[in-house]
Design a protein around this motif. Structure first.
Motif, PDB file in Angstrom:
ATOM      1  N   ASP A  91       0.868  -1.173   0.000  1.00 58.59           N
ATOM      2  CA  ASP A  91       0.000   0.000   0.000  1.00 58.59           C
ATOM      3  C   ASP A  91       0.913   1.234   0.000  1.00 58.59           C
ATOM      4  OD1 ASP A  91      -2.167   1.723   0.304  1.00 58.59           O
ATOM      5  OD2 ASP A  91      -2.210   1.495   2.488  1.00 58.59           O
ATOM      6  N   PHE A 126      -2.072  -1.420  -3.982  1.00 58.06           N
ATOM      7  CA  PHE A 126      -3.144  -0.484  -3.684  1.00 58.06           C
ATOM      8  C   PHE A 126      -2.842   0.882  -4.287  1.00 58.06           C
ATOM      9  CE2 PHE A 126      -4.311  -3.621  -0.557  1.00 58.06           C
ATOM     10  CZ  PHE A 126      -5.675  -3.443  -0.399  1.00 58.06           C
ATOM     11  N   ASN A 144      -9.195  -4.849  -8.671  1.00 58.50           N
ATOM     12  CA  ASN A 144     -10.102  -5.124  -7.571  1.00 58.50           C
ATOM     13  C   ASN A 144     -10.492  -3.824  -6.878  1.00 58.50           C
ATOM     14  OD1 ASN A 144      -9.952  -8.322  -7.044  1.00 58.50           O
ATOM     15  ND2 ASN A 144      -7.957  -7.574  -7.694  1.00 58.50           N
ATOM     16  N   TRP A 156     -11.496  -2.253  -3.054  1.00 51.81           N
ATOM     17  CA  TRP A 156     -11.780  -2.305  -1.622  1.00 51.81           C
ATOM     18  C   TRP A 156     -12.915  -1.326  -1.373  1.00 51.81           C
ATOM     19  CZ3 TRP A 156      -8.917   0.995   2.463  1.00 51.81           C
ATOM     20  CH2 TRP A 156      -9.513   0.815   3.710  1.00 51.81           C
ATOM     21  N   TYR A 161     -15.885   0.288   1.112  1.00 52.09           N
ATOM     22  CA  TYR A 161     -16.257   0.521   2.507  1.00 52.09           C
ATOM     23  C   TYR A 161     -17.405   1.522   2.548  1.00 52.09           C
ATOM     24  CZ  TYR A 161     -12.617   3.931   1.289  1.00 52.09           C
ATOM     25  OH  TYR A 161     -11.842   4.852   0.640  1.00 52.09           O
ATOM     26  N   TYR A 163     -14.393   3.778  -1.895  1.00 49.90           N
ATOM     27  CA  TYR A 163     -13.599   2.669  -2.405  1.00 49.90           C
ATOM     28  C   TYR A 163     -12.167   3.105  -2.675  1.00 49.90           C
ATOM     29  CZ  TYR A 163     -13.099   4.277  -7.251  1.00 49.90           C
ATOM     30  OH  TYR A 163     -12.736   4.977  -8.379  1.00 49.90           O
ATOM     31  N   TRP A 191     -14.213  -6.145  -2.597  1.00 47.92           N
ATOM     32  CA  TRP A 191     -13.896  -6.673  -1.267  1.00 47.92           C
ATOM     33  C   TRP A 191     -14.453  -5.699  -0.230  1.00 47.92           C
ATOM     34  CZ3 TRP A 191      -9.843 -10.744  -0.888  1.00 47.92           C
ATOM     35  CH2 TRP A 191      -9.470 -11.232  -2.149  1.00 47.92           C
ATOM     36  N   ASP A 192     -15.472  -6.125   0.497  1.00 47.19           N
ATOM     37  CA  ASP A 192     -16.161  -5.252   1.450  1.00 47.19           C
ATOM     38  C   ASP A 192     -15.560  -5.387   2.851  1.00 47.19           C
ATOM     39  OD1 ASP A 192     -18.600  -3.876   0.195  1.00 47.19           O
ATOM     40  OD2 ASP A 192     -18.780  -5.918  -0.563  1.00 47.19           O
ATOM     41  N   THR A 202     -13.407   0.709   6.956  1.00 47.70           N
ATOM     42  CA  THR A 202     -12.174   1.386   7.345  1.00 47.70           C
ATOM     43  C   THR A 202     -12.058   1.350   8.872  1.00 47.70           C
ATOM     44  OG1 THR A 202     -13.233   3.548   7.542  1.00 47.70           O
ATOM     45  CG2 THR A 202     -12.384   2.933   5.370  1.00 47.70           C
ATOM     46  N   LYS A 255      -4.339   0.165   6.761  1.00 45.69           N
ATOM     47  CA  LYS A 255      -5.362  -0.728   6.228  1.00 45.69           C
ATOM     48  C   LYS A 255      -5.865  -1.676   7.323  1.00 45.69           C
ATOM     49  CE  LYS A 255      -5.547   0.486   1.831  1.00 45.69           C
ATOM     50  NZ  LYS A 255      -4.916   1.812   1.984  1.00 45.69           N
ATOM     51  N   LEU A 287      -8.903  -7.050   6.044  1.00 47.61           N
ATOM     52  CA  LEU A 287      -8.692  -6.997   4.592  1.00 47.61           C
ATOM     53  C   LEU A 287      -7.357  -7.620   4.206  1.00 47.61           C
ATOM     54  CD1 LEU A 287      -9.237  -5.996   1.688  1.00 47.61           C
ATOM     55  CD2 LEU A 287      -8.340  -3.762   2.397  1.00 47.61           C
TER      56      LEU A 287
END
Length: 273
Positions: free
Chosen positions: A34, A79, A103, A105, A107, A122, A181-182, A185, A202, A206
């Protein structure tokens, strides 16, 4: 030196360490990272506050090194942010890495500082592999519950491209995970114990799910070597060690230039051990 010599937290500039790793012939099965998004966050240095050209040049240089550190079946999970992820995606294509998926992420507890744009819910992350034929994805380890149990009651029959009648039976392990991917944060009281002062941390949930998806497996255990060249407050190392404490065997490396974050990561790891 080999990957065992680089195990754990390394407090150093990743540029120098990555070059040395390449020279030493070190290989990683998964690079999960990330990096700074260049959106002005304060990590203790100016790495997130650069002119766009300088920011991209630095990231491209590191991606070249990361490509050379991948094992034959290795993957990069990277990321980013919607502003700049397109540059990274195109560059990974250009140096011979193989695109697997963009993908998301997602939230629902995101927020916005402006009423002139939609609220942020996201962050994208790329998946590229070293090989176009062989890579690791552990589909059964990251299945999710079916939204409805109705489909479990009877098989589904369909005709394939050759005219053959096939029968699909739902997996008792759940539905295949999609590319959204739910995970929430680290906001609010619910995550007070997990949260550190790091401005871009992160969620462990996750990162653990990504490790389960992309780490090699042997005899039912996650294993292999994992690298995060932007380790921050240590979430990757924490997740690896929690899995190892449960009986897995992941060897990991986390490189971080700022001593402050390395100390916080070490404290988090000490609590696990």
């Amino acid at each position: 030196m080999n990957s065992d010599d680089y195990y754990g937290i390394i407090n150093a500039d990743c540029d120098a360490v990555l070059r040395q790793m390449v020279a030493d012939g070190v290989k990683y099965d998964l690079i999960l990272t990330d990096p700074p998004y260049n959106v002005g966050k304060d990590f203790g240095n100016k790495s997130d506050m650069l002119p766009l050209g300088e920011f991209l040049e630095g990231m491209y240089r590191r991606i070249d090194l990361l490509r050379d550190l991948l094992s034959d079946r290795g993957s990069i999970i990277w990321f980013g942010i919607h502003d700049y992820i397109c540059y990274i995606q195109v560059y990974m294509y250009s140096i011979g890495l193989h695109y697997r998926r963009m993908n998301i992420w997602h939230y629902e507890n995101g927020f916005s500082r402006s009423t002139k744009t939609p609220a942020t819910h996201y962050e994208p992350f790329l998946w590229f592999s070293k090989s176009d034929r062989h890579w690791t994805y552990n589909v059964d380890e990251v299945r999710v519950p079916y939204k409805s149990t109705e489909r479990l009651k009877s098989p589904v029959r369909y005709t394939d491209s050759h005219g053959n009648t096939k029968t699909w039976v739902p997996s008792g392990k759940g539905a295949m995970r999609g590319d959204v991917w739910d995970f929430p944060t680290l906001a609010g009281k619910a995550f007070a114990e997990e949260r550190t002062p790091h401005p871009a941390q992160k969620p462990e949930a996750l990162i653990t799910e990504l490790l389960k998806a992309f780490c090699p497996m042997e005899d039912g255990r996650f294993c292999g070597t994992v690298l995060d060249p932007f380790h921050g407050s240590g979430t990757l190392g924490v997740c690896c060690e929690k899995l190892n404490k449960a009986g897995h065997a992941i060897k990991w490396t986390g490189i971080e230039i700022e001593r402050k974050w390395c100390d916080i990561a070490a404290e988090r790891l000490e609590r696990i051990r």
